[in-house]
Motif scaffolding. Structure first.
Motif, mmCIF file in Angstrom:
data_model
loop_
_atom_site.group_PDB
_atom_site.id
_atom_site.type_symbol
_atom_site.label_atom_id
_atom_site.label_comp_id
_atom_site.label_asym_id
_atom_site.label_seq_id
_atom_site.Cartn_x
_atom_site.Cartn_y
_atom_site.Cartn_z
ATOM 1 N N VAL A 1 6.956 13.343 -18.172
ATOM 2 C CA VAL A 1 7.776 14.191 -17.317
ATOM 3 C C VAL A 1 8.891 13.310 -16.773
ATOM 4 C CG1 VAL A 1 7.831 15.559 -15.196
ATOM 5 C CG2 VAL A 1 5.816 15.659 -16.680
ATOM 6 N N ASN A 2 10.124 13.757 -16.903
ATOM 7 C CA ASN A 2 11.276 13.033 -16.369
ATOM 8 C C ASN A 2 11.811 13.804 -15.176
ATOM 9 O OD1 ASN A 2 11.858 10.796 -18.381
ATOM 10 N ND2 ASN A 2 11.620 12.577 -19.700
ATOM 11 N N PHE A 3 11.921 13.095 -14.040
ATOM 12 C CA PHE A 3 12.394 13.724 -12.816
ATOM 13 C C PHE A 3 13.166 12.704 -11.995
ATOM 14 C CE2 PHE A 3 11.771 14.875 -8.320
ATOM 15 C CZ PHE A 3 12.365 16.115 -8.327
ATOM 16 N N LYS A 4 14.438 13.003 -11.717
ATOM 17 C CA LYS A 4 15.296 12.147 -10.882
ATOM 18 C C LYS A 4 15.276 10.684 -11.328
ATOM 19 C CE LYS A 4 15.973 12.507 -6.594
ATOM 20 N NZ LYS A 4 17.414 12.520 -6.574
ATOM 21 N N GLY A 5 15.353 10.448 -12.635
ATOM 22 C CA GLY A 5 15.413 9.088 -13.144
ATOM 23 C C GLY A 5 14.069 8.389 -13.240
ATOM 24 N N LYS A 6 13.017 9.061 -12.869
ATOM 25 C CA LYS A 6 11.673 8.487 -12.978
ATOM 26 C C LYS A 6 10.966 9.101 -14.179
ATOM 27 C CE LYS A 6 10.736 7.260 -8.234
ATOM 28 N NZ LYS A 6 10.480 5.849 -8.469
ATOM 29 N N VAL A 7 10.100 8.298 -14.790
ATOM 30 C CA VAL A 7 9.304 8.768 -15.923
ATOM 31 C C VAL A 7 7.846 8.744 -15.496
ATOM 32 C CG1 VAL A 7 8.631 8.344 -18.312
ATOM 33 C CG2 VAL A 7 10.985 7.863 -17.569
ATOM 34 N N PHE A 8 7.196 9.885 -15.605
ATOM 35 C CA PHE A 8 5.783 10.029 -15.278
ATOM 36 C C PHE A 8 5.032 10.255 -16.586
ATOM 37 C CE2 PHE A 8 8.261 11.535 -11.699
ATOM 38 C CZ PHE A 8 7.665 10.906 -10.624
ATOM 39 N N THR A 9 4.015 9.440 -16.832
ATOM 40 C CA THR A 9 3.248 9.507 -18.072
ATOM 41 C C THR A 9 1.862 10.070 -17.790
ATOM 42 O OG1 THR A 9 4.453 7.631 -18.970
ATOM 43 C CG2 THR A 9 2.340 8.139 -19.990
ATOM 44 N N LYS A 10 1.414 10.947 -18.673
ATOM 45 C CA LYS A 10 0.096 11.572 -18.532
ATOM 46 C C LYS A 10 -0.988 10.503 -18.655
ATOM 47 C CE LYS A 10 -2.032 15.872 -19.813
ATOM 48 N NZ LYS A 10 -1.449 16.667 -18.771
ATOM 49 N N MET A 11 -1.967 10.573 -17.763
ATOM 50 C CA MET A 11 -3.090 9.630 -17.789
ATOM 51 C C MET A 11 -4.187 10.191 -18.693
ATOM 52 S SD MET A 11 -2.985 8.585 -13.707
ATOM 53 C CE MET A 11 -4.604 9.127 -13.460
ATOM 54 N N ARG A 12 -5.008 9.309 -19.208
ATOM 55 C CA ARG A 12 -6.111 9.731 -20.080
ATOM 56 C C ARG A 12 -7.233 10.397 -19.302
ATOM 57 N NH1 ARG A 12 -5.974 6.057 -25.193
ATOM 58 N NH2 ARG A 12 -3.872 5.287 -24.932
ATOM 59 N N SER A 13 -7.378 10.012 -18.036
ATOM 60 C CA SER A 13 -8.391 10.651 -17.187
ATOM 61 C C SER A 13 -7.749 10.928 -15.835
ATOM 62 C CB SER A 13 -9.606 9.731 -17.002
ATOM 63 O OG SER A 13 -9.231 8.567 -16.300
ATOM 64 N N THR A 14 -8.337 11.831 -15.095
ATOM 65 C CA THR A 14 -7.793 12.140 -13.777
ATOM 66 C C THR A 14 -8.458 11.235 -12.750
ATOM 67 O OG1 THR A 14 -9.394 13.910 -13.526
ATOM 68 C CG2 THR A 14 -7.208 14.529 -14.306
ATOM 69 N N GLU A 15 -7.693 10.260 -12.295
ATOM 70 C CA GLU A 15 -8.162 9.285 -11.318
ATOM 71 C C GLU A 15 -7.637 9.680 -9.951
ATOM 72 O OE1 GLU A 15 -7.475 4.879 -11.581
ATOM 73 O OE2 GLU A 15 -7.714 5.427 -13.688
ATOM 74 N N CYS A 16 -8.481 9.679 -8.956
ATOM 75 C CA CYS A 16 -8.126 10.020 -7.565
ATOM 76 C C CYS A 16 -7.269 11.284 -7.505
ATOM 77 C CB CYS A 16 -7.468 8.854 -6.835
ATOM 78 S SG CYS A 16 -5.794 8.442 -7.356
ATOM 79 N N GLY A 17 -7.568 12.242 -8.375
ATOM 80 C CA GLY A 17 -6.861 13.517 -8.371
ATOM 81 C C GLY A 17 -5.549 13.510 -9.106
ATOM 82 N N GLY A 18 -5.101 12.342 -9.558
ATOM 83 C CA GLY A 18 -3.837 12.259 -10.270
ATOM 84 C C GLY A 18 -4.006 12.512 -11.758
ATOM 85 N N HIS B 1 -0.895 11.976 -13.742
ATOM 86 C CA HIS B 1 0.251 11.241 -14.267
ATOM 87 C C HIS B 1 0.449 9.988 -13.426
ATOM 88 C CE1 HIS B 1 1.182 15.151 -16.059
ATOM 89 N NE2 HIS B 1 2.044 14.534 -16.841
ATOM 90 N N PHE B 2 1.144 9.006 -13.976
ATOM 91 C CA PHE B 2 1.525 7.850 -13.172
ATOM 92 C C PHE B 2 3.000 7.569 -13.382
ATOM 93 C CE2 PHE B 2 0.406 5.964 -17.219
ATOM 94 C CZ PHE B 2 1.338 4.943 -17.394
ATOM 95 N N ASP B 3 3.621 7.037 -12.342
ATOM 96 C CA ASP B 3 5.021 6.635 -12.374
ATOM 97 C C ASP B 3 5.085 5.323 -13.154
ATOM 98 O OD1 ASP B 3 7.501 5.435 -11.799
ATOM 99 O OD2 ASP B 3 7.470 6.031 -9.701
ATOM 100 N N GLU B 4 5.830 5.296 -14.250
ATOM 101 C CA GLU B 4 5.880 4.108 -15.108
ATOM 102 C C GLU B 4 6.460 2.890 -14.399
ATOM 103 O OE1 GLU B 4 7.699 4.859 -18.892
ATOM 104 O OE2 GLU B 4 5.958 5.977 -19.593
ATOM 105 N N GLU B 5 7.236 3.089 -13.352
ATOM 106 C CA GLU B 5 7.839 1.969 -12.630
ATOM 107 C C GLU B 5 6.912 1.426 -11.545
ATOM 108 O OE1 GLU B 5 11.723 1.234 -9.798
ATOM 109 O OE2 GLU B 5 11.792 2.828 -11.301
ATOM 110 N N SER B 6 6.351 2.306 -10.726
ATOM 111 C CA SER B 6 5.548 1.865 -9.578
ATOM 112 C C SER B 6 4.044 1.915 -9.853
ATOM 113 C CB SER B 6 5.845 2.740 -8.365
ATOM 114 O OG SER B 6 5.335 4.055 -8.566
ATOM 115 N N TYR B 7 3.634 2.604 -10.895
ATOM 116 C CA TYR B 7 2.231 2.832 -11.259
ATOM 117 C C TYR B 7 1.480 3.695 -10.238
ATOM 118 C CZ TYR B 7 3.143 -0.484 -14.908
ATOM 119 O OH TYR B 7 3.692 -1.117 -15.992
#
Length: 123
Positions: free
Chosen positions: A35-52, A54-60
């Protein structure tokens, strides 16, 4: 190729279901993995950790990203806080939910392009 979709975003990392949350349009890859939003790239995680999911590729940092809930129950039942909604998505969101107006205690309409998502505050 990407598809433009209205999505719900919520920061999950260290937020106990009260992280900043917003609804806006974003670009989703055809395979749904990024998912691309406002210059950030969010990548789908293989499992849902702590309710998430996706993770932000820059900040994790972990986020929950998905299509808004028809019944408006996007936040976890144990969480809370105001959900920011992009002014450009407002009309479509109201139509999607079958509403005439938003509950001002639950939503705040903003211009998300003018906001830095890194500075969204918990509300």
């Amino acid at each position: 190729m990407t598809q433009r979709k209205m999505l719900y975003f919520e920061l999950k990392t260290n937020r106990n279901h009260r992280g900043p949350a917003w609804i806006s349009y974003a670009d989703v890859s055809d395979d749904g993995r990024t998912v691309n939003f406002k210059g950030k790239v969010f990548t789908k995680m293989r499992s849902t950790e702590c309710g998430g999911n996706h993770f932000d590729e820059e900040s994790y940092q972990k986020y929950y990203i998905g299509e808004p809930a028809k019944d408006g129950r996007d936040r976890h039942g144990l969480g809370g806080g105001v959900i920011l909604i992009d002014a450009r998505a407002l009309e479509d969101y109201l139509a999607f939910r079958g509403l005439q107006k938003l509950d001002p205690d639950a939503y705040k309409v903003v211009m998300i392009d003018d906001a830095n998502i890194d500075s969204f505050q918990e509300t």
